[in-house]
Design an enzyme around this catalytic site. Structure first.
Site, PDB file in Angstrom:
ATOM      1  N   HIS A   1      45.472  36.905 -49.442  1.00  0.00           N
ATOM      2  CA  HIS A   1      46.400  37.531 -48.500  1.00  0.00           C
ATOM      3  C   HIS A   1      46.321  36.857 -47.133  1.00  0.00           C
ATOM      4  CE1 HIS A   1      47.207  41.107 -51.170  1.00  0.00           C
ATOM      5  NE2 HIS A   1      46.141  40.552 -51.746  1.00  0.00           N
TER       6      HIS A   1
ATOM      7  N   ASP B   1      50.965  42.504 -44.061  1.00  0.00           N
ATOM      8  CA  ASP B   1      50.726  42.592 -45.498  1.00  0.00           C
ATOM      9  C   ASP B   1      51.111  43.992 -45.962  1.00  0.00           C
ATOM     10  OD1 ASP B   1      49.212  43.033 -48.062  1.00  0.00           O
ATOM     11  OD2 ASP B   1      48.529  41.008 -47.622  1.00  0.00           O
TER      12      ASP B   1
ATOM     13  N   ALA C   1      36.315  25.408 -52.749  1.00  0.00           N
ATOM     14  CA  ALA C   1      36.887  24.074 -52.883  1.00  0.00           C
ATOM     15  C   ALA C   1      38.349  24.092 -52.442  1.00  0.00           C
ATOM     16  CB  ALA C   1      36.781  23.598 -54.339  1.00  0.00           C
TER      17      ALA C   1
ATOM     18  N   HIS D   1      43.136  32.163 -63.215  1.00  0.00           N
ATOM     19  CA  HIS D   1      43.263  33.617 -63.342  1.00  0.00           C
ATOM     20  C   HIS D   1      44.700  34.078 -63.119  1.00  0.00           C
ATOM     21  CE1 HIS D   1      43.108  32.646 -59.172  1.00  0.00           C
ATOM     22  NE2 HIS D   1      43.185  33.886 -58.760  1.00  0.00           N
TER      23      HIS D   1
ATOM     24  N   TRP E   1      48.671  35.041 -57.579  1.00  0.00           N
ATOM     25  CA  TRP E   1      49.995  34.537 -57.199  1.00  0.00           C
ATOM     26  C   TRP E   1      49.913  33.298 -56.329  1.00  0.00           C
ATOM     27  CZ3 TRP E   1      54.072  34.195 -59.548  1.00  0.00           C
ATOM     28  CH2 TRP E   1      55.304  33.937 -58.944  1.00  0.00           C
ATOM     29  N   ASN E   2      48.922  33.196 -55.439  1.00  0.00           N
ATOM     30  CA  ASN E   2      48.721  31.954 -54.695  1.00  0.00           C
ATOM     31  C   ASN E   2      48.561  30.781 -55.655  1.00  0.00           C
ATOM     32  OD1 ASN E   2      48.416  32.003 -51.638  1.00  0.00           O
ATOM     33  ND2 ASN E   2      47.193  33.777 -52.176  1.00  0.00           N
ATOM     34  N   SER E   3      47.704  30.968 -56.653  1.00  0.00           N
ATOM     35  CA  SER E   3      47.430  29.885 -57.597  1.00  0.00           C
ATOM     36  C   SER E   3      48.674  29.502 -58.390  1.00  0.00           C
ATOM     37  CB  SER E   3      46.303  30.297 -58.550  1.00  0.00           C
ATOM     38  OG  SER E   3      45.084  30.412 -57.851  1.00  0.00           O
TER      39      SER E   3
ATOM     40  N   GLU F   1      51.054  27.602 -56.016  1.00  0.00           N
ATOM     41  CA  GLU F   1      50.490  26.291 -55.698  1.00  0.00           C
ATOM     42  C   GLU F   1      50.587  25.355 -56.894  1.00  0.00           C
ATOM     43  OE1 GLU F   1      46.561  26.927 -54.218  1.00  0.00           O
ATOM     44  OE2 GLU F   1      47.238  27.903 -52.379  1.00  0.00           O
TER      45      GLU F   1
ATOM     46  N   ASP G   1      47.875  41.889 -60.309  1.00  0.00           N
ATOM     47  CA  ASP G   1      49.171  41.357 -60.740  1.00  0.00           C
ATOM     48  C   ASP G   1      49.031  40.214 -61.741  1.00  0.00           C
ATOM     49  OD1 ASP G   1      48.000  39.807 -58.689  1.00  0.00           O
ATOM     50  OD2 ASP G   1      49.913  38.904 -58.172  1.00  0.00           O
ATOM     51  N   GLN G   2      47.816  39.765 -61.980  1.00  0.00           N
ATOM     52  CA  GLN G   2      47.611  38.544 -62.770  1.00  0.00           C
ATOM     53  C   GLN G   2      48.138  38.610 -64.207  1.00  0.00           C
ATOM     54  OE1 GLN G   2      43.407  37.861 -62.124  1.00  0.00           O
ATOM     55  NE2 GLN G   2      43.691  38.041 -59.903  1.00  0.00           N
TER      56      GLN G   2
END
Length: 437
Positions: free
Chosen positions: A21, A126, A317, A334, A337-339, A342, A358-359
């Site tokens: 977030h 947020d 990392a 996982h 949402w960022n992942s 990206e 949410d995953q």
């Protein structure tokens, strides 16, 4: 994008104190600050430090009009993650979420100060920290807009089987506050990725509540800092590998794997005979700078056996830079949402292992709707251990098969449509025009 009048509008960012977030609000700050507009990013001292320490993909020093406000709240306990919990939800973060209620008065003081100097004060908060803004209806020239840090597919298909009752109650409280203050919603998404769900959500909006899909918020073209600082060891290692030859394994900042899961994953990666970077670290605490972290053990002699084929990283990392490297050809994730955004931004397919929140819905979008990833763990079998055999098989399929090449081609095509479509930049221009009307 239209330039903003600095004397007319001030923008205040209020993030939830969790890495995914903080990251999205900081990326959004960069995009709006680039319009020569002052941004006021307000959070606790520890979480501002966390956000600034981990930012990557762009040069924070290039934006002089990004102002950080350190807000003080009472001390609270930050328990360690429990890798053996019967749920993967990061309950260790709940004390820091609850502690945000103490940000109400400091944030109100900041808004009152700004409201005296600007025609309008725009708060982008947020959606899970709405209670901090309880006083804003009493400040005439303040408008509040929420950033929804999860996917729209997860909002449309939400189920409570991926969160705890405590968090469900927290979400309910924030929704009640949000409905009292909200003028519109921003999404880290775009129509090329989630058009069906964005349209569906828009039809259900209350009158006067707008929405803008302004993602991906992360940089699509990464800033190269090699002339300023030494690259992370991951990047230097990737420089020596062949294109699309490495799978990046990382489950974000909120997931703890049990010892048994780590053993199976380690053996599976070894048996896959594929090159890999594995970020093997404990999940974040509410304050990442305090206390000791659990050191995860690998099978005896493991790092020696995988040798030059595998790199184990035991600290944070630079994920975006790793995904953007030409040698990275897959991502075991996982599906935070960022992942997901990206990975799409960098054209890297996903081996999906959803953990919580949410995953599971994001994994459905990635594997079933967009078809830019493969299922490693089915959410309906979330209580079952992922075996080393399943890991090895999925990694081989993604990295070394015709099926994997087809998935990789689809995500590259999606990336191109996101870059070339320009829809999100038009949505951002629409939002800027709205708040500066």
């Amino acid at each position: 994008m239209a330039k903003l009048n600095n004397m007319e509008v001030a923008i205040v960012m209020v993030p939830l104190p969790a890495q995914g977030h903080l990251n999205q609000l900081l990326h959004l700050s960069r995009l709006i600050a680039a319009c020569n507009h002052p941004i006021h990013f307000a959070s606790t001292t520890a979480h501002l430090r966390q956000a600034k320490t981990r930012v990557h993909g762009w040069d924070p020093l290039s934006i002089s009009n990004l102002n950080f406000h350190e807000l003080t709240i009472p001390d609270y306990q930050t328990p360690p993650p429990n890798p053996n919990s019967n749920t993967k939800f990061p309950s260790q973060l709940m004390p820091s979420f609850h502690a945000t209620c103490h940000l109400r008065h400091p944030v109100t003081s900041l808004l009152l100060e700004l409201s005296r100097n600007y025609k309008r004060v725009i708060v982008i908060y947020d959606s899970l920290i709405a209670w901090v803004l309880e006083d804003t209806p009493s400040i005439q020239n303040v408008e509040c807009y929420s950033l929804r840090c999860i996917s729209t597919v997860s909002i449309r298909l939400w189920r409570d089987d991926s969160i705890t009752p405590e968090f469900a109650e927290y979400v309910k409280i924030q929704k009640e506050f949000r409905e009292k203050i909200n003028r519109g919603d921003l999404f880290n998404s775009c129509y090329e990725v989630e058009g069906l769900y964005l349209d569906s959500l828009a039809k259900e909006k209350n009158a006067g509540v707008k929405q803008w899909a302004i993602g991906p918020l992360n940089p699509m073209k990464l800033f190269d800092r090699r002339d300023q600082i030494k690259p992370h060891e991951c990047i230097e290692w990737l420089d020596d590998q062949e294109p699309n030859s490495v799978i990046f394994v990382s489950f974000g900042t909120t997931t703890s794997l049990s010892d048994e899961e780590i053993q199976e994953l380690a053996i599976g990666l070894e048996r896959s005979e594929q090159k890999f970077i594995w970020v093997l670290r404990e999940a974040d605490k509410g304050d990442i700078f305090t206390g000791e972290s659990r050191k995860v053990e690998l099978p005896d002699g493991y790092e020696e056996r995988v040798g030059e084929r595998g790199l184990i990283v035991r600290d944070w990392a630079p994920q975006l830079e790793i995904l953007g490297h030409v040698s990275t050809g897959g991502f075991m994730s996982h599906c935070g949402w960022n992942s997901c955004m990206e990975s799409i931004s960098m054209g890297v397919p996903i081996a999906a292992w959803p953990m919580h929140s949410d995953q599971p819905r994001n994994a459905f979008l990635i594997t079933e709707v967009l078809k830019i990833g493969l299922v490693l763990k089915d959410w309906e079998k979330r209580d079952e251990l992922v075996s080393s055999v399943a890991v090895a098989e999925c990694v081989k399929r993604l990295m070394d098969s015709d099926e994997g090449n087809e998935v990789r081609q689809r995500v590259m095509e999606l990336r191109k449509s996101v870059v070339d479509g320009g829809g999100s930049s038009k949505e951002m221009e629409s939002f800027i025009a709205h708040i500066t009307r």
